[in-house]
Design an enzyme around this catalytic site. Structure first.
Site, short mmCIF file in Angstrom:
data_model
loop_
_atom_site.label_atom_id
_atom_site.label_comp_id
_atom_site.label_asym_id
_atom_site.label_seq_id
_atom_site.Cartn_x
_atom_site.Cartn_y
_atom_site.Cartn_z
N ASN A 34 40.40 33.57 49.88
CA ASN A 34 39.55 33.75 48.70
C ASN A 34 38.13 33.94 49.21
O ASN A 34 37.49 32.99 49.64
CB ASN A 34 39.66 32.51 47.81
CG ASN A 34 38.68 32.55 46.64
OD1 ASN A 34 38.03 33.58 46.40
ND2 ASN A 34 38.56 31.43 45.93
N TRP A 35 37.67 35.18 49.15
CA TRP A 35 36.34 35.49 49.70
C TRP A 35 35.21 35.01 48.80
O TRP A 35 34.04 35.08 49.18
CB TRP A 35 36.20 37.00 49.91
CG TRP A 35 37.01 37.57 51.05
CD1 TRP A 35 38.02 36.94 51.74
CD2 TRP A 35 36.89 38.88 51.60
NE1 TRP A 35 38.52 37.79 52.70
CE2 TRP A 35 37.84 38.98 52.63
CE3 TRP A 35 36.06 39.97 51.33
CZ2 TRP A 35 38.00 40.15 53.39
CZ3 TRP A 35 36.21 41.12 52.08
CH2 TRP A 35 37.16 41.20 53.11
N LYS A 36 35.53 34.60 47.56
CA LYS A 36 34.51 34.18 46.60
C LYS A 36 33.44 35.28 46.46
O LYS A 36 33.78 36.46 46.57
CB LYS A 36 33.93 32.82 46.99
CG LYS A 36 35.06 31.78 47.20
CD LYS A 36 34.60 30.36 47.27
CE LYS A 36 35.82 29.47 47.48
NZ LYS A 36 35.51 28.04 47.46
N HIS A 91 40.50 29.22 39.13
CA HIS A 91 39.86 28.52 40.24
C HIS A 91 38.88 27.48 39.70
O HIS A 91 38.25 27.70 38.65
CB HIS A 91 39.12 29.53 41.14
CG HIS A 91 38.69 28.92 42.43
ND1 HIS A 91 37.55 28.15 42.53
CD2 HIS A 91 39.26 28.92 43.66
CE1 HIS A 91 37.43 27.71 43.78
NE2 HIS A 91 38.46 28.17 44.48
N GLU A 110 35.97 26.74 40.49
CA GLU A 110 34.60 27.25 40.28
C GLU A 110 34.50 27.99 38.95
O GLU A 110 33.45 27.95 38.30
CB GLU A 110 34.19 28.12 41.48
CG GLU A 110 33.97 27.24 42.72
CD GLU A 110 34.27 27.92 44.04
OE1 GLU A 110 34.42 29.16 44.09
OE2 GLU A 110 34.38 27.19 45.05
N GLU A 129 44.26 22.67 44.72
CA GLU A 129 42.94 22.57 45.35
C GLU A 129 42.18 21.39 44.76
O GLU A 129 41.54 21.53 43.69
CB GLU A 129 42.15 23.86 45.10
CG GLU A 129 42.82 25.10 45.64
CD GLU A 129 41.81 26.21 45.92
OE1 GLU A 129 41.83 26.72 47.04
OE2 GLU A 129 41.00 26.54 45.05
N GLY A 154 35.05 23.37 50.08
CA GLY A 154 33.74 23.65 50.67
C GLY A 154 33.00 22.43 51.17
O GLY A 154 31.81 22.49 51.45
N SER A 182 38.96 23.19 52.33
CA SER A 182 38.56 22.93 53.71
C SER A 182 39.69 23.13 54.72
O SER A 182 39.79 22.38 55.70
CB SER A 182 37.93 21.53 53.84
OG SER A 182 36.76 21.45 53.04
N GLY A 211 36.05 29.40 52.88
CA GLY A 211 35.09 29.69 53.95
C GLY A 211 35.69 30.29 55.21
O GLY A 211 35.16 31.26 55.76
P1 13P Z 1 37.08 26.23 51.27
O1 13P Z 1 38.24 26.65 52.16
O2 13P Z 1 35.82 26.89 51.61
O3 13P Z 1 37.02 24.75 51.13
O4 13P Z 1 37.44 26.79 49.79
C1 13P Z 1 38.69 26.56 49.26
C2 13P Z 1 38.85 27.38 48.04
O5 13P Z 1 38.18 27.15 47.04
C3 13P Z 1 39.82 28.47 48.07
O6 13P Z 1 40.05 28.98 46.80
#
Ligand code: 13P
Length: 255
Positions: free
Chosen positions: A9-11, A94, A96, A169, A175, A216, A238
């Site tokens: 997931n590149w966000k 997600h 977020e 998640e 993160g 993470s 990340g």
């Molecule tokens: P991180 O791997 O940066 O913790 O993010 C996880 C995530 O939100 C994947 O959708």
């Protein structure tokens, strides 16, 4: 039985030029890894370029959101019909999006229905916040997210290639560098998520649906998660932005 699945997931990272560069670094390394389904989920603006670069590879492509209507006067939105031309997967719900953009179990449900009806495989995210974790209500929260987010779905007859993927998640692990423990995450997947999936779709389907862990995940801890019996892969944030790290995580998922 369940093919391992690792998605990046590149966000909200990577311009088109940057995406082209990262994909050119990813393709040679990922292509040589068999036995794992690998998918990247860049921002919408990168999808067209990514689809062209991934053509003829075994690397799948996904979006990070969609709106449920196929078309219409919805300024700024992207429809499942549009995505189906470009990619095979879509992340839905997600944390977020739940936190910053008002996503609810109800909107997740509408989006999942829309994705499925256009042949997209949803990657549905669930997970408790830090407050919920500390209040010991993880089971209630995650069970509700599954029951309400996936209510009324028809997954079709094919029990092997289930067109639905779940990502567990925990929000406190995203993160933060503070991943869940592998056995703790496995317990949530086995006892809460697969139980809720069995309530909705029956035991056989609940065993066939891939459930990923996210939060993470790094090359250093990935294998521990993948060794858990009920965790079928990862949704990586990340570390999916660094070619060497993402390739190493996919490598760790080889059975
Ligand atoms: P991180 O791997 O940066 O913790 O993010 C996880 C995530 O939100 C994947 O959708």
């Amino acid at each position: 039985m369940r093919t391992p699945f690792v998605a990046g997931n590149w966000k909200m990272y990577k311009t088109v030029a940057e995406a082209r560069h990262l994909i050119s670094e990813l393709v040679p390394g990922l292509q040589s890894i068999a036995g794992v389904q690998k998918v990247i989920c860049p921002p919408f603006t990168d999808l067209l370029a990514a689809a062209a670069l991934l053509e003829g590879t075994d690397i799948g492509l996904g979006a990070q959101n969609l709106f449920w209507e196929p078309s219409g006067a919805y300024t700024g939105e992207i429809s499942p019909l549009m995505l189906a031309e470009l990619c095979q997967y879509v992340i839905i719900g997600h944390s977020e999006r739940r936190q910053y953009f008002g996503e609810t179990d109800e909107t997740v449900n509408r989006k999942v229905q829309a994705a499925l009806s256009h042949g997209l495989t949803p990657i549905v995210c669930v997970g408790e916040t830090l407050e919920e974790y500390e209040a010991n209500v993880t089971a209630d929260v995650v069970s509700r997210q599954i029951h309400e987010g996936l209510a009324g779905l028809s997954l079709g007859e094919d029990q092997v290639n289930m067109p639905l993927i779940i990502a567990y998640e925990p929000v406190w692990a995203i993160g933060t560098g503070r991943a869940a423990t592998a056995d703790g995450a496995n317990a949530v997947v086995a006892d809460i998520i697969r139980t809720a999936l069995a309530d909705l779709f029956g035991d056989e389907a609940a065993q066939a649906i891939r459930v990923l862990y996210g939060g993470s995940v790094k090359p250093e801890n990935a294998r521990e998660f993948f060794q858990q019996p009920d965790i079928d892969g990862a949704l990586v944030g990340g570390a999916s932005l660094k070619a060497d790290q993402f390739i190493a995580i996919v490598q760790a998922a080889v059975p």
